[in-house]
Design an enzyme around this catalytic site. Sequence first.
Site, PDB file in Angstrom:
ATOM      1  N   ASN A   9       0.848  -0.871  -0.319  1.00 31.46           N
ATOM      2  CA  ASN A   9       0.159   0.132  -0.022  1.00 31.46           C
ATOM      3  C   ASN A   9       0.643   1.285  -0.115  1.00 31.46           C
ATOM      4  O   ASN A   9       1.721   1.111   1.044  1.00 31.46           O
ATOM      5  CB  ASN A   9      -0.779   0.466   1.393  1.00 31.46           C
ATOM      6  CG  ASN A   9      -1.685   1.148   1.234  1.00 31.46           C
ATOM      7  OD1 ASN A   9      -1.735   2.165   0.722  1.00 31.46           O
ATOM      8  ND2 ASN A   9      -2.288   1.264   2.410  1.00 31.46           N
ATOM      9  N   TRP A  10       0.967   2.179  -1.345  1.00 31.72           N
ATOM     10  CA  TRP A  10       1.503   2.539  -1.238  1.00 31.72           C
ATOM     11  C   TRP A  10       1.768   4.037  -0.492  1.00 31.72           C
ATOM     12  O   TRP A  10       1.760   5.835  -0.329  1.00 31.72           O
ATOM     13  CB  TRP A  10       2.434   3.339  -3.171  1.00 31.72           C
ATOM     14  CG  TRP A  10       3.095   2.491  -3.447  1.00 31.72           C
ATOM     15  CD1 TRP A  10       3.244   0.798  -2.862  1.00 31.72           C
ATOM     16  CD2 TRP A  10       3.545   2.554  -4.578  1.00 31.72           C
ATOM     17  NE1 TRP A  10       3.698   0.595  -3.702  1.00 31.72           N
ATOM     18  CE2 TRP A  10       4.275   1.133  -5.356  1.00 31.72           C
ATOM     19  CE3 TRP A  10       3.393   3.299  -5.823  1.00 31.72           C
ATOM     20  CZ2 TRP A  10       5.143   1.143  -6.365  1.00 31.72           C
ATOM     21  CZ3 TRP A  10       4.122   2.959  -7.317  1.00 31.72           C
ATOM     22  CH2 TRP A  10       5.029   1.550  -6.887  1.00 31.72           C
ATOM     23  N   LYS A  11       0.461   4.455  -0.161  1.00 31.35           N
ATOM     24  CA  LYS A  11      -0.197   5.052   0.392  1.00 31.35           C
ATOM     25  C   LYS A  11      -1.101   6.812  -0.484  1.00 31.35           C
ATOM     26  O   LYS A  11      -0.586   6.821  -1.390  1.00 31.35           O
ATOM     27  CB  LYS A  11       0.258   5.730   1.965  1.00 31.35           C
ATOM     28  CG  LYS A  11      -0.416   4.878   2.832  1.00 31.35           C
ATOM     29  CD  LYS A  11      -0.078   4.452   4.102  1.00 31.35           C
ATOM     30  CE  LYS A  11       0.205   3.037   4.646  1.00 31.35           C
ATOM     31  NZ  LYS A  11       0.313   3.726   6.294  1.00 31.35           N
ATOM     32  N   HIS A  95      -9.456   0.820   4.351  1.00 30.39           N
ATOM     33  CA  HIS A  95      -7.775   1.151   5.494  1.00 30.39           C
ATOM     34  C   HIS A  95      -8.354   2.517   7.071  1.00 30.39           C
ATOM     35  O   HIS A  95      -9.445   3.036   6.598  1.00 30.39           O
ATOM     36  CB  HIS A  95      -7.601   1.510   4.519  1.00 30.39           C
ATOM     37  CG  HIS A  95      -5.951   1.793   5.331  1.00 30.39           C
ATOM     38  ND1 HIS A  95      -5.408   2.867   6.358  1.00 30.39           N
ATOM     39  CD2 HIS A  95      -4.890   0.942   5.507  1.00 30.39           C
ATOM     40  CE1 HIS A  95      -4.363   2.158   6.200  1.00 30.39           C
ATOM     41  NE2 HIS A  95      -3.588   1.536   5.677  1.00 30.39           N
ATOM     42  N   GLU A  97      -6.747   4.437   7.705  1.00 30.58           N
ATOM     43  CA  GLU A  97      -6.095   5.542   7.588  1.00 30.58           C
ATOM     44  C   GLU A  97      -7.922   6.895   7.004  1.00 30.58           C
ATOM     45  O   GLU A  97      -7.741   7.988   6.969  1.00 30.58           O
ATOM     46  CB  GLU A  97      -5.000   6.279   6.620  1.00 30.58           C
ATOM     47  CG  GLU A  97      -4.109   5.602   7.489  1.00 30.58           C
ATOM     48  CD  GLU A  97      -2.615   5.131   6.658  1.00 30.58           C
ATOM     49  OE1 GLU A  97      -2.648   5.459   6.097  1.00 30.58           O
ATOM     50  OE2 GLU A  97      -2.191   4.316   7.217  1.00 30.58           O
ATOM     51  N   GLU A 167      -5.023  -4.854  10.604  1.00 34.30           N
ATOM     52  CA  GLU A 167      -3.860  -3.693  10.780  1.00 34.30           C
ATOM     53  C   GLU A 167      -4.470  -3.262  11.753  1.00 34.30           C
ATOM     54  O   GLU A 167      -4.964  -2.109  12.182  1.00 34.30           O
ATOM     55  CB  GLU A 167      -4.392  -3.212   9.120  1.00 34.30           C
ATOM     56  CG  GLU A 167      -4.075  -3.344   8.419  1.00 34.30           C
ATOM     57  CD  GLU A 167      -3.541  -2.892   7.479  1.00 34.30           C
ATOM     58  OE1 GLU A 167      -2.353  -2.686   6.245  1.00 34.30           O
ATOM     59  OE2 GLU A 167      -4.127  -1.088   7.170  1.00 34.30           O
ATOM     60  N   GLY A 173       2.548   2.592  11.008  1.00 36.85           N
ATOM     61  CA  GLY A 173       3.365   3.380  10.989  1.00 36.85           C
ATOM     62  C   GLY A 173       4.738   3.804  12.329  1.00 36.85           C
ATOM     63  O   GLY A 173       4.860   4.690  12.256  1.00 36.85           O
ATOM     64  N   SER A 213       3.591  -2.345  10.303  1.00 37.53           N
ATOM     65  CA  SER A 213       5.242  -2.059  10.371  1.00 37.53           C
ATOM     66  C   SER A 213       6.003  -4.120   9.791  1.00 37.53           C
ATOM     67  O   SER A 213       6.503  -3.912  10.951  1.00 37.53           O
ATOM     68  CB  SER A 213       4.955  -2.035  12.140  1.00 37.53           C
ATOM     69  OG  SER A 213       4.942  -0.805  12.137  1.00 37.53           O
ATOM     70  N   GLY A 235       5.220   1.363   4.737  1.00 39.84           N
ATOM     71  CA  GLY A 235       6.258   2.027   4.517  1.00 39.84           C
ATOM     72  C   GLY A 235       7.278   1.356   3.247  1.00 39.84           C
ATOM     73  O   GLY A 235       7.829   1.869   2.563  1.00 39.84           O
TER      74      GLY A 235
HETATM   75  P1  13P Z   1       2.945   0.804   7.657  1.00 45.53           P
HETATM   76  O1  13P Z   1       3.584  -0.961   7.429  1.00 45.53           O
HETATM   77  O2  13P Z   1       4.248   1.012   7.113  1.00 45.53           O
HETATM   78  O3  13P Z   1       2.983   0.665   8.839  1.00 45.53           O
HETATM   79  O4  13P Z   1       1.839   0.375   7.343  1.00 45.53           O
HETATM   80  C1  13P Z   1       0.908  -0.316   7.499  1.00 45.53           C
HETATM   81  C2  13P Z   1      -0.671  -0.322   6.472  1.00 45.53           C
HETATM   82  O5  13P Z   1      -0.895   0.655   6.712  1.00 45.53           O
HETATM   83  C3  13P Z   1      -0.580  -0.696   5.335  1.00 45.53           C
HETATM   84  O6  13P Z   1      -1.756  -0.819   4.704  1.00 45.53           O
END
Ligand code: 13P
Length: 251
Positions: A9-11, A95, A97, A167, A173, A213, A235
């Site tokens: 997931n590149w966000k 997600h 977020e 998650e 993160g 993470s 990340g």
């Molecule tokens: P990180 O791997 O950066 O913690 O993010 C996880 C995530 O939200 C994947 O959708």
Amino acid sequence: MRKPFIAGNWKMNKTAVEAADLASKLKESVGDFKDADILICPPYTSLAAAQEAIKDSVIDLGAQNMHWEGQGAFTGEISSVMLKDVGAKFVIIGHSERRKYFSETNEKVNKKIKAAISAGLLPIVCIGETLEQREKGQEKEVIENQLKEGFDSLSEEDLEKITVAYEPVWAIGTGKTATGQQAEQMHSFIRNWVRENFSDQTAEKIRLLYGGSVKPVNIKELISNENIDGALVGGASLKVQNFTEIIKNSV
Ligand code: 13P
């Protein structure tokens, strides 16, 4: 036996040019590795460039969100039909977020899942509890509610198209990964929920990814658990070497 599935997931990262560069380096780095399913989910504006870069490779394309309507007066939104058109096969839905910053509710998640499936997209549905909820011992209750409302009135056939990503919000993160044991406990809870509400067969088939993470050093421990079938990586999916190592360490 469920095939490992590693999704990136590149966000909100990478312009189209940068996405094409990252995707083509990843294509080169994974070669014809077929022991795990591999997915990248760039932002909307980079989907076409990434798709072009991964053409004829083992990597699939996914989006990070969508609207539940197919078209119309929804300024700023993108539909499932548009995602299909640009070559996406998967779409991340719900997600944390999006739930936290963009008021995504279980009800909206449910509508999006249905719209994605009817457009021929494969949803990756994210669920997870916050730190506060875990500290109060409410994690199972929260997950159960997200599943119950998010999967409301879905059929057995719908479930076959879905991947679930657990998650825990406190692990995203933050560098704090859930231990293999903590993650496995929740994954086994999720699989049992699917068994009780759908069937044995669907519960055995559905892939459950862990996210939060995930790195080359912790993927092995995570995936060695019976109910963890892969990872949704944030990340670390932005670095070719890290993401490739996670993929290779997943089998
Ligand atoms: P990180 O791997 O950066 O913690 O993010 C996880 C995530 O939200 C994947 O959708």
